[in-house]
Design a protein around this motif. Structure first.
Motif, PDB file in Angstrom:
ATOM      1  N   SER A 417       0.849  -1.072  -0.516  1.00  0.00           N
ATOM      2  CA  SER A 417      -0.083  -0.092   0.042  1.00  0.00           C
ATOM      3  C   SER A 417       0.908   1.619  -0.253  1.00  0.00           C
ATOM      4  CB  SER A 417      -0.625  -0.088   0.681  1.00  0.00           C
ATOM      5  OG  SER A 417      -2.143  -0.593   1.115  1.00  0.00           O
ATOM      6  N   LEU A 418       1.792   1.158   0.865  1.00  0.00           N
ATOM      7  CA  LEU A 418       2.922   2.967   1.024  1.00  0.00           C
ATOM      8  C   LEU A 418       3.971   2.895  -0.299  1.00  0.00           C
ATOM      9  CD1 LEU A 418       4.495   1.833   4.548  1.00  0.00           C
ATOM     10  CD2 LEU A 418       3.071   3.996   3.724  1.00  0.00           C
ATOM     11  N   LYS A 419       3.588   1.309  -1.368  1.00  0.00           N
ATOM     12  CA  LYS A 419       4.475   1.920  -2.547  1.00  0.00           C
ATOM     13  C   LYS A 419       3.431   2.948  -2.982  1.00  0.00           C
ATOM     14  CE  LYS A 419       7.410  -2.399  -1.892  1.00  0.00           C
ATOM     15  NZ  LYS A 419       7.810  -3.848  -1.987  1.00  0.00           N
ATOM     16  N   SER A 420       2.430   2.060  -3.431  1.00  0.00           N
ATOM     17  CA  SER A 420       1.184   2.560  -4.443  1.00  0.00           C
ATOM     18  C   SER A 420       1.043   4.574  -3.626  1.00  0.00           C
ATOM     19  CB  SER A 420       0.101   1.978  -4.046  1.00  0.00           C
ATOM     20  OG  SER A 420      -0.324   1.425  -4.781  1.00  0.00           O
ATOM     21  N   VAL A 421       0.920   4.511  -2.373  1.00  0.00           N
ATOM     22  CA  VAL A 421       0.543   6.030  -1.983  1.00  0.00           C
ATOM     23  C   VAL A 421       2.230   6.978  -2.968  1.00  0.00           C
ATOM     24  CG1 VAL A 421       0.520   7.222   0.416  1.00  0.00           C
ATOM     25  CG2 VAL A 421      -0.600   5.012  -0.349  1.00  0.00           C
ATOM     26  N   VAL A 422       3.416   5.997  -2.648  1.00  0.00           N
ATOM     27  CA  VAL A 422       4.813   7.286  -2.405  1.00  0.00           C
ATOM     28  C   VAL A 422       4.738   7.010  -3.882  1.00  0.00           C
ATOM     29  CG1 VAL A 422       6.989   7.124  -2.537  1.00  0.00           C
ATOM     30  CG2 VAL A 422       5.667   6.290  -0.617  1.00  0.00           C
ATOM     31  N   TYR A 423       4.153   6.121  -4.800  1.00  0.00           N
ATOM     32  CA  TYR A 423       4.245   6.570  -6.477  1.00  0.00           C
ATOM     33  C   TYR A 423       2.469   7.507  -6.224  1.00  0.00           C
ATOM     34  CZ  TYR A 423       3.711   5.237 -11.740  1.00  0.00           C
ATOM     35  OH  TYR A 423       3.714   5.205 -13.075  1.00  0.00           O
ATOM     36  N   VAL A 445      -1.537  -6.304   8.243  1.00  0.00           N
ATOM     37  CA  VAL A 445      -2.877  -5.811   9.241  1.00  0.00           C
ATOM     38  C   VAL A 445      -3.631  -5.569   8.840  1.00  0.00           C
ATOM     39  CG1 VAL A 445      -2.959  -3.425  10.297  1.00  0.00           C
ATOM     40  CG2 VAL A 445      -0.831  -4.731   9.749  1.00  0.00           C
ATOM     41  N   HIS A 446      -4.787  -5.875   9.751  1.00  0.00           N
ATOM     42  CA  HIS A 446      -6.267  -5.823   9.313  1.00  0.00           C
ATOM     43  C   HIS A 446      -6.853  -4.256   9.796  1.00  0.00           C
ATOM     44  CE1 HIS A 446      -9.918  -8.141   9.373  1.00  0.00           C
ATOM     45  NE2 HIS A 446     -10.772  -7.489  10.065  1.00  0.00           N
ATOM     46  N   CYS A 447      -7.288  -4.126   8.511  1.00  0.00           N
ATOM     47  CA  CYS A 447      -7.318  -2.715   8.583  1.00  0.00           C
ATOM     48  C   CYS A 447      -7.773  -1.941   7.426  1.00  0.00           C
ATOM     49  CB  CYS A 447      -6.315  -1.660   8.580  1.00  0.00           C
ATOM     50  SG  CYS A 447      -5.590  -2.121   6.299  1.00  0.00           S
ATOM     51  N   SER A 448      -8.538  -0.684   7.432  1.00  0.00           N
ATOM     52  CA  SER A 448      -9.474  -0.279   6.050  1.00  0.00           C
ATOM     53  C   SER A 448      -7.894  -0.010   5.515  1.00  0.00           C
ATOM     54  CB  SER A 448     -10.803   0.697   6.671  1.00  0.00           C
ATOM     55  OG  SER A 448     -10.277   0.932   5.243  1.00  0.00           O
ATOM     56  N   ALA A 449      -7.794  -0.124   4.153  1.00  0.00           N
ATOM     57  CA  ALA A 449      -6.299   0.103   3.480  1.00  0.00           C
ATOM     58  C   ALA A 449      -6.069   1.514   2.209  1.00  0.00           C
ATOM     59  CB  ALA A 449      -6.504  -1.099   2.380  1.00  0.00           C
TER      60      ALA A 449
END
Length: 561
Positions: A417-423, A445-449
Motif C-alpha cells: 500500500s505504501l508503495k502505491s501511496v508514494v507512487y 494488518v487487519h485494516c481499512s486500506a
C-alpha cells in the motif's frame, strides 16, 4: 506542512449567565435595602428583564449556530469541489486529453459577440454544436457521466479563458458566453466563489430533480506553469440532506429555548406570588437565590445541549470531508481504470504483433537492408511498448491506492500500500524533493486500506510542504514485538514548540485557508484501528510522524503469499 490553528471559541452560556445574573442579583439586593417600599415592582421588572436576557441569548445563539453551520457547509463543499475540479482538470488539460480543450478554445467567437441581440444566441448555439462535433467530446462526456452518476455532484460546466462554455453536463448550454458572470470573473482572478442556492427544478446527471439545495462553486483550473488559470469549473453539489440536518438541529435548539422560556416564566410567576405576601428582605433574597439556582440549572442544561451539538457537528464535518474526498477519488479511479485497461491491452497486443511480423519481414531482407530499414522501426515500437507499460503501471498503482476491490476491513500488506501511496504522491511532490523508501518485512494488518492510504498521503503532502528548498522525505516501515511501525520523516523547517501541542486539534491551522481537519482526521483513523500516531519535531531540523498499528493477521498474509 500541516493543518493547525485556532478555530472559533465556543459560546460558554453558563459563564456569561453566571456573571450577568450575579451582577443583577447584587443590584437587586442593594436596591431592596435602600428602596424596600418599591421591592415588589422592582423585583417583577428585574425578573422580566432576566427572562428577556436569557431568551435573547438563546435566540442569538440559535441564529449564530445556523449561520455558522451553513457557512461551514459551504466551505467544506467548496474544498471537496476543489479536489473534484483538480481530478477533472486532468481529463481536459493534461497532455493525454488536452486536445479537446485546445480545439474548443481555438474556435473564434468575436463575430458572435459583435452580432446583434437576436442573432447572438443562435451564433453561440452554432459554436456549441461545433464543440460537440469534436471527436474528443463524446468519449469525454461519457467518462464524466460515468464518474458522476449517483454522486452528490449534480452538474459540471467548464469555461475557457474567454468565458465560453466548452463543456456542460447540460449540453444545451455548451457554447454560451459567460464572460460577464461574476463567479467566472472571480475564479479567473484565482479566487474561488461559492454560494448556497435552492432550485425547484434542476437537470442533473441522473435526470431532472426537484426542490434541491445546491452549493454552486466557480473554481479556477491550473494547468502548466502559466499564472493565469487555464479555465474555470462551475460545479453544483447537492447538500439537501446536510442542510436538512442543520435545519432540524436549529429547530431542536429553538424548541429547547421555548421550553426553557416557559419554565423560566413559570418560575418567575411562582416567585412573584410567593413574594407578594411577604415583605421581609431576607425572604425576598431567599427567593431570588432559589430563582438564580433554577436559572443556573437551566443554563447549564442549555450549555450541555450546545456542547453536544458542537461535538455532533464536528463528527459530521469530519465524515463529510472524508467521504467527499474518497467518493471523488474512487469515482475518478474507477472510471479511469475502466477506460484505460482495454485500450492499453489492445494497443500492447497490436504493437507486439507488429514486432513479430517485423521479425518475419526481416528474414527476407539482406543484413545491410535489414539493419537500415527495420532497426529504427523496431526501436520505435519498443519505445511505444515501454510507454504502454508505464501507463499500465500507473493504472495498477491508482487502483491499489484507492483499494477499489476491497470492501471494509481486510488483511493488508502495508508495504505494498505504501508503495502505491508514494507512487501517487510523486506526482504532486516537487522534483527538488527526494523520497527515500525503506521497507522491512511485515505481517498483514487487519485494516481499512483506503482510509490508511489517505492518512499516509496526508503525511507525505504535509512533509513536502514543510520543505522550502531541496530536501528529503523518508518513508520507512519496521516491526517490534507487538506493533507495526510506519514512519514519515522530513528535513524541513520543523514545528515551533508553542504550536506542537496543538497539531492534532480540530480547526487549529497555520494555513490562511486551511480547515484544520487533516491531522485530526488522521489521528481518528489511526485510533479507530487500535493504533496511535506520534510526532517529534525540532525547528530547523525537520519533523517525524510515527504511525503504530497492532500486529495482526500474519498467518493470513503468509497463506496469501
Amino acid at each position: 506542512m500541516f493543518q493547525v490553528g485556532k478555530g472559533a471559541a465556543s459560546f460558554r452560556l453558563v459563564r456569561y449567565f453566571t456573571a450577568a445574573s450575579l451582577v443583577a442579583f447584587a443590584a437587586v439586593a442593594a436596591a431592596m435595602v435602600y428602596f424596600e417600599i418599591y421591592e415588589m415592582r422592582f423585583f417583577r421588572d428585574m425578573q422580566q428583564s432576566q427572562a428577556r436576557f436569557f431568551s435573547d441569548i438563546e435566540t442569538v445563539y440559535a441564529r449564530q449556530q445556523n449561520e455558522a453551520a451553513r457557512r461551514d457547509l459551504v466551505a467544506l463543499q467548496e474544498e471537496a469541489n476543489v479536489n473534484l475540479t483538480q481530478l477533472f482538470a486532468n481529463m481536459l488539460w493534461e497532455p493525454a486529453s488536452a486536445g479537446f480543450a485546445a480545439k474548443a478554445s481555438a474556435i473564434p467567437v468575436e463575430s458572435c459577440r459583435q452580432a446583434a441581440a437576436p442573432a447572438r444566441k443562435a451564433c453561440f448555439g452554432e459554436i456549441g454544436a461545433r464543440i460537440m462535433a469534436l471527436p474528443e467530446f463524446k468519449p469525454l462526456d461519457a467518462k464524466i457521466f460515468a464518474a458522476m452518476r449517483k454522486s452528490s455532484v449534480f452538474k459540471i460546466k467548464v469555461y475557457d479563458r474567454r468565458g465560453i462554455t466548452v463543456y456542460s453536463s447540460e449540453h444545451a448550454q455548451i457554447g454560451e458566453d459567460k464572460s460577464a458572470n461574476a463567479g467566472w470573473i472571480s475564479a479567473m482572478k484565482g479566487v474561488p466563489a461559492s454560494d448556497l442556492v435552492h432550485r425547484n427544478q434542476f437537470n442533473s446527471f441522473d435526470g431532472e430533480v426537484e426542490n434541491r439545495d445546491l452549493i454552486q462553486s466557480y473554481l479556477p483550473v491550473r494547468a502548466g506553469r502559466d499564472d493565469l488559470p487555464a479555465g474555470v469549473f462551475e460545479v453544483y453539489a447537492d447538500v439537501t440532506p446536510f442542510l436538512a440536518q442543520i435545519e432540524a438541529t436549529s429547530a431542536r435548539l429553538k424548541n429547547a429555548a421555548m421550553e426553557n422560556q416557559a419554565k423560566l416564566e413559570a418560575v418567575v410567576e411562582q416567585a412573584r406570588v410567593a413574594v407578594e405576601g411577604r415583605t421581609e428582605i431576607g425572604s425576598v433574597l431567599g427567593l431570588l437565590a432559589l430563582l438564580w439556582l433554577i436559572m443556573f440549572l437551566i443554563a447549564r442544561n442549555g450549555q450541555r445541549l450546545i456542547d453536544r451539538h458542537q461535538a455532533e457537528r464536528a463528527i459530521v464535518e469530519q465524515r463529510l470531508a472524508q467521504s467527499e474526498k474518497m467518493a471523488a477519488l474512487g469515482g475518478m479511479v474507477a472510471g479511469f481504470a475502466h477506460q484505460m485497461n482495454t485500450p492499453l491491452a489492445f494497443s500492447h497486443n497490436n504493437v507486439s504483433l507488429v514486432l513479430e511480423q517485423l521479425k518475419t519481414l526481416e528474414a527476407s531482407f539482406s543484413a545491410e537492408l535489414r539493419s537500415s530499414a527495420t532497426l529504427p522501426m523496431r526501436e520505435m515500437l519498443h519505445d511505444v511498448l515501454h510507454g504502454l507499460e508505464q501507463m499500465s503501471e500507473l493504472v495498477v498503482h491508482m487502483r491499489e491506492f484507492a483499494q477499489l476491490d476491497r470492501a471494509g476491513m481486510s488483511d493488508v500488506d502495508l508495504n505494498r500500500s505504501l508503495k502505491s501511496v508514494v507512487y501517487i504522491a510523486r506526482n504532486i511532490i516537487p522534483a527538488r524533493i527526494q523520497v527515500i523508501e525503506d521497507y522491512r518485512d511485515l505481517p498483514a494488518v487487519h485494516c481499512s486500506a483506503s482510509h490508511l492510504n489517505q492518512v499516509f498521503l496526508n503525511l507525505l503532502t504535509n512533509a513536502a510542504e514543510a520543505i522550502e528548498g531541496r530536501g528529503t522525505i523518508l518513508v520507512r516501515t519496521s516491526l517490534d514485538a507487538e506493533r507495526v511501525c510506519v514512519e514519515v520523516a522530513d528535513d524541513g523547517r520543523g514545528i515551533p514548540e508553542d504550536v506542537l501541542p496543538h497539531v492534532f486539534e480540530r480547526y487549529f491551522t497555520t494555513k490562511p485557508a486551511g480547515t484544520g481537519l487533516g491531522l485530526a482526521i488522521a489521528r481518528d483513523v489511526v485510533s479507530a484501528h487500535g493504533g496511535e500516531i506520534r510526532i517529534a519535531s525540532r525547528p530547523g531540523a525537520g519533523t517525524r510522524f510515527t504511525v503504530l498499528l497492532p500486529r495482526t493477521g500474519a498467518a493470513a498474509l503468509a497463506k496469501a503469499a
